[in-house]
Write an enzyme that holds these catalytic residues in place. Structure first.
Site, PDB file in Angstrom:
ATOM      1  N   ASP A   8       0.849  -1.128   0.098  1.00 42.69           N
ATOM      2  CA  ASP A   8      -0.108   0.109   0.109  1.00 42.69           C
ATOM      3  C   ASP A   8       0.983   1.321   0.082  1.00 42.69           C
ATOM      4  O   ASP A   8       2.022   0.976   0.506  1.00 42.69           O
ATOM      5  CB  ASP A   8      -0.996  -0.160   1.085  1.00 42.69           C
ATOM      6  N   MET A   9       0.399   2.394  -0.542  1.00 40.32           N
ATOM      7  CA  MET A   9       1.043   3.690  -0.319  1.00 40.32           C
ATOM      8  C   MET A   9       0.901   4.379   0.958  1.00 40.32           C
ATOM      9  O   MET A   9       1.960   4.688   1.727  1.00 40.32           O
ATOM     10  CB  MET A   9       0.890   4.480  -1.650  1.00 40.32           C
ATOM     11  N   ASP A  10      -0.208   5.032   1.007  1.00 45.14           N
ATOM     12  CA  ASP A  10      -0.509   6.007   2.036  1.00 45.14           C
ATOM     13  C   ASP A  10      -0.534   5.394   3.337  1.00 45.14           C
ATOM     14  O   ASP A  10      -1.395   4.647   3.632  1.00 45.14           O
ATOM     15  CB  ASP A  10      -1.527   6.875   1.720  1.00 45.14           C
ATOM     16  N   GLY A  43      -5.519   2.822  -3.281  1.00 48.09           N
ATOM     17  CA  GLY A  43      -6.641   3.329  -3.831  1.00 48.09           C
ATOM     18  C   GLY A  43      -6.520   4.711  -4.954  1.00 48.09           C
ATOM     19  O   GLY A  43      -7.445   4.955  -5.412  1.00 48.09           O
ATOM     20  N   LYS A 195      -8.505  -5.337  -2.868  1.00 47.78           N
ATOM     21  CA  LYS A 195      -6.883  -5.551  -3.059  1.00 47.78           C
ATOM     22  C   LYS A 195      -6.793  -7.023  -2.927  1.00 47.78           C
ATOM     23  O   LYS A 195      -5.671  -7.452  -3.640  1.00 47.78           O
ATOM     24  CB  LYS A 195      -6.093  -4.683  -2.204  1.00 47.78           C
ATOM     25  N   ASP A 218      -2.038  -0.853   5.996  1.00 48.81           N
ATOM     26  CA  ASP A 218      -2.420  -0.054   7.192  1.00 48.81           C
ATOM     27  C   ASP A 218      -3.889   0.193   7.506  1.00 48.81           C
ATOM     28  O   ASP A 218      -4.432   0.165   8.557  1.00 48.81           O
ATOM     29  CB  ASP A 218      -1.862   1.203   7.246  1.00 48.81           C
ATOM     30  N   ASN A 221      -9.063  -0.639   3.486  1.00 50.40           N
ATOM     31  CA  ASN A 221      -9.271  -1.295   2.264  1.00 50.40           C
ATOM     32  C   ASN A 221      -7.785  -2.010   1.724  1.00 50.40           C
ATOM     33  O   ASN A 221      -7.736  -2.542   0.784  1.00 50.40           O
ATOM     34  CB  ASN A 221      -9.054   0.182   1.162  1.00 50.40           C
TER      35      ASN A 221
END
Length: 268
Positions: A8-10, A43, A195, A218, A221
């Site tokens: 995941d990114m953020d 997302g 995901k 985290d 999603n």
């Protein structure tokens, strides 16, 4: 042996300043040199992921990305679609009516119109700025019923959104894949889009198994891909639900948690 790591990114890959640290960058570089495939799963729209993909050299012909919470899985360099599961204009119209009833703002990603919202608001401003894109005000009632919509998001301040989510009809759970990605974003996707399903599709495409996959995230999603992976990892800053379902909890995104995962399970 793990062969693919999905991030995941953020709140995960990026620290609180929305930046990559040198330790995380070097860990990913070393993993790639050892033949480990690294995939970003967010997302965010593709455009909002591309700068980070380029910074990590994950924009080559053999690189993949899961965008819009895996509503689209793309080959990065050519943007060819590996898998898709999207909504329609009618979904956006219906969800807009519900948002009006519940007193929250809304936005949507249209395949042809880009980011759209019925009226300007601070949360659409935030989404556009975060991803480096423009948006337009558009009356959702004017959408074509069969228009391709990537995802819809109810957006508002945390308390207002929480109250609205509590009032969502139970029937929506049968129609959509839904997840709260931030305190002020609640996302609606195709029922076959999350995901976890995205990772299953990519795993099959690459001829891998779930046991060969590490997934790190985290937020809500990220839950499905963490449950899917052979090794599901939650960030220390993650939600209680995500941490309860993880095989391992790493350090926070401000303490190089992603680098810890690579160092513990891949590089050594």
């Amino acid at each position: 042996m793990y062969k693919l790591v999905a991030l995941d990114m953020d709140g995960t890959l990026l620290n609180s300043e929305k930046a990559l640290t040198s330790r995380v960058r070097e860990a990913i570089k070393s993993a790639k040199e050892q033949g480990i495939k690294v995939v970003l799963a967010s997302g965010r729209p593709f455009e909002g992921m591309l700068p980070t993909l380029k910074e990590l050299d994950l924009d080559g012909a053999d690189d993949y990305v899961l965008t819009y919470n895996a509503s689209l899985i793309l080959k990065v360099a050519c943007k060819s679609v590996v898998s898709s599961a999207i909504l329609t204009g009618q979904d956006a119209i219906d969800l807009n009516k519900l948002a009006d009833k519940l007193g929250v703002n809304i936005l949507a990603y249209s395949m042809t119109r880009g980011l759209i919202t019925p009226k300007q608001n601070e949360y659409t401003d935030y989404e556009a700025k975060l991803n480096g894109i423009e948006y337009s005000e558009f009356d959702f009632n004017m959408l074509d019923a069969d228009e391709d919509i990537l995802k819809v998001m109810m957006i508002d301040q945390e308390q207002t959104l929480s109250k609205a989510v509590e009032q969502l009809p139970k029937s929506l759970q049968e129609k959509y894949s839904m997840a709260r990605s931030t305190p002020f974003f609640y996302e609606f996707m195709n029922k076959n889009s999350n995901k976890g399903m995205g990772m299953a599709a990519l795993t099959a495409h690459l001829g891998l198994t779930a046991e060969q996959i590490i997934c790190v995230g985290d937020a809500a999603n990220d839950l499905e891909m963490i449950k899917y992976a052979g090794l599901g990892v939650a960030m220390e800053n993650g939600s209680d639900e995500v941490k309860a379902n993880a095989d391992y909890i790493t350090a926070s995104n401000d303490q190089d948690g992603v680098a810890h995962v690579f160092e513990k399970y891949v590089l050594n």
